[in-house]
Write a protein that holds these residues in place. Structure first.
Motif, short mmCIF file in Angstrom:
data_model
loop_
_atom_site.label_atom_id
_atom_site.label_comp_id
_atom_site.label_asym_id
_atom_site.label_seq_id
_atom_site.Cartn_x
_atom_site.Cartn_y
_atom_site.Cartn_z
N GLY A 110 0.78 -1.18 -0.04
CA GLY A 110 0.10 0.10 -0.06
C GLY A 110 0.94 1.24 -0.01
O GLY A 110 1.96 1.42 -0.82
N ASN A 111 0.55 2.22 0.80
CA ASN A 111 1.26 3.49 0.98
C ASN A 111 2.46 3.28 2.01
O ASN A 111 2.84 4.30 2.18
CB ASN A 111 0.17 4.67 1.29
CG ASN A 111 -0.71 4.81 0.18
OD1 ASN A 111 -0.40 4.47 -0.89
ND2 ASN A 111 -2.02 5.24 0.71
N ALA A 112 3.04 2.22 2.56
CA ALA A 112 3.91 2.09 3.51
C ALA A 112 5.23 2.79 2.83
O ALA A 112 5.55 2.71 1.74
CB ALA A 112 4.24 0.84 3.63
N GLY A 113 5.96 3.35 3.66
CA GLY A 113 7.25 4.05 3.28
C GLY A 113 6.99 5.39 2.57
O GLY A 113 7.97 5.86 1.97
N GLY A 114 5.92 5.99 2.68
CA GLY A 114 5.63 7.35 1.82
C GLY A 114 6.33 8.51 2.15
O GLY A 114 6.88 9.14 1.61
N CYS A 115 6.57 8.30 3.51
CA CYS A 115 7.46 9.33 4.15
C CYS A 115 8.89 8.92 4.33
O CYS A 115 9.77 9.74 5.09
CB CYS A 115 6.78 9.84 5.63
SG CYS A 115 5.39 10.72 5.46
N ASP A 168 6.16 8.29 -4.03
CA ASP A 168 4.89 8.77 -3.78
C ASP A 168 4.58 10.25 -4.05
O ASP A 168 3.95 10.86 -4.77
CB ASP A 168 4.75 8.73 -2.24
CG ASP A 168 4.11 7.36 -1.82
OD1 ASP A 168 3.93 6.56 -2.85
OD2 ASP A 168 3.73 7.09 -0.85
N MET A 169 6.00 10.90 -4.10
CA MET A 169 6.03 12.31 -4.63
C MET A 169 5.80 12.36 -5.77
O MET A 169 4.89 13.20 -6.63
CB MET A 169 7.17 12.95 -4.35
CG MET A 169 7.43 14.49 -4.66
SD MET A 169 9.22 15.10 -4.28
CE MET A 169 9.94 14.31 -5.09
N MET A 170 6.42 11.48 -6.98
CA MET A 170 6.00 11.54 -8.37
C MET A 170 4.72 11.07 -8.88
O MET A 170 4.14 11.49 -9.70
CB MET A 170 7.17 10.64 -9.05
CG MET A 170 8.59 11.44 -8.91
SD MET A 170 9.72 10.16 -9.54
CE MET A 170 9.47 10.34 -11.24
N LEU A 171 4.01 10.21 -7.92
CA LEU A 171 2.70 9.97 -8.20
C LEU A 171 1.65 10.95 -7.76
O LEU A 171 0.58 10.85 -7.87
CB LEU A 171 2.33 8.55 -7.45
CG LEU A 171 2.95 7.43 -8.18
CD1 LEU A 171 2.70 6.12 -7.15
CD2 LEU A 171 2.51 6.98 -9.51
N GLY A 172 2.04 11.94 -7.07
CA GLY A 172 1.31 13.03 -6.59
C GLY A 172 0.67 12.85 -5.13
O GLY A 172 -0.42 13.56 -4.73
N ARG A 173 1.02 11.71 -4.41
CA ARG A 173 0.33 11.71 -3.07
C ARG A 173 1.24 12.53 -2.05
O ARG A 173 2.31 12.34 -1.96
CB ARG A 173 0.79 10.04 -2.66
CG ARG A 173 -0.14 9.10 -3.71
CD ARG A 173 0.22 7.64 -3.03
NE ARG A 173 -0.29 6.77 -4.09
CZ ARG A 173 0.35 5.67 -4.24
NH1 ARG A 173 1.45 5.49 -3.50
NH2 ARG A 173 -0.04 4.82 -5.12
N VAL A 174 0.54 12.98 -1.26
CA VAL A 174 1.21 14.06 -0.46
C VAL A 174 0.40 13.83 1.16
O VAL A 174 -0.58 13.52 1.31
CB VAL A 174 0.76 15.60 -0.79
CG1 VAL A 174 1.47 16.43 0.29
CG2 VAL A 174 0.99 15.84 -1.93
N MET A 175 1.52 13.55 2.09
CA MET A 175 0.84 13.12 3.41
C MET A 175 0.68 14.60 4.27
O MET A 175 1.28 15.45 4.04
CB MET A 175 2.10 12.04 4.09
CG MET A 175 2.42 10.93 3.11
SD MET A 175 1.29 9.57 3.38
CE MET A 175 1.59 9.17 5.11
#
Length: 125
Positions: free
Chosen positions: A33-38, A45-52
């Motif tokens: 999933g979104n594990a390790g996004g930060c 995740d930055m390139m995919l546009g996901r922002v935490m």
């Protein structure tokens, strides 16, 4: 022509993972999933546009108030010229043509002036 990976690993127990535990589960790919996004998947995740995190402003003491404009009061008046608005606030947009007695929780300065200008009465409840 080289042998495909599927054919290469047919019949082998670990499919090139070496010992018994390698390539087993999501840990080998950094989580699911979104594990390790930060952390380790930050660039992905930055390139995919996901922002935490949180974004924007939030008013902690904001109260929603029901409002009505002076221009709407003409059609609401009874035969005696009374209007009871309860917990509403009267704002000054529009105009009023006849004197009415308006009871409401609050009035803006413009609304109060317009109602009293035509001979009406303002009652704060």
């Amino acid at each position: 022509m080289p042998k495909s990976k599927v054919k290469k690993f047919r019949g082998s127990r670990t499919c090139g993972g070496g010992t018994h535990k390698n390539r087993r589960g999501a840990g080998s790919r950094g989580g699911t999933g979104n594990a390790g996004g930060c952390k380790h998947h930050f660039v992905r995740d930055m390139m995919l546009g996901r922002v935490m995190g949180k974004h924007g402003f939030f008013k902690h003491n904001a109260r929603e108030v029901d409002v009505i404009n002076v221009g709407d009061l003409d059609s609401m008046a009874t035969e005696e010229g009374r209007i009871d608005l309860g917990k509403m606030k009267v704002l000054g947009k529009g105009s009023i043509s006849r004197p009415v007695t308006v009871t409401a929780k609050a009035f803006s300065a413009a609304a109060r002036a317009k109602i009293e200008e035509v001979g009406g009465e303002v009652v704060v409840s």
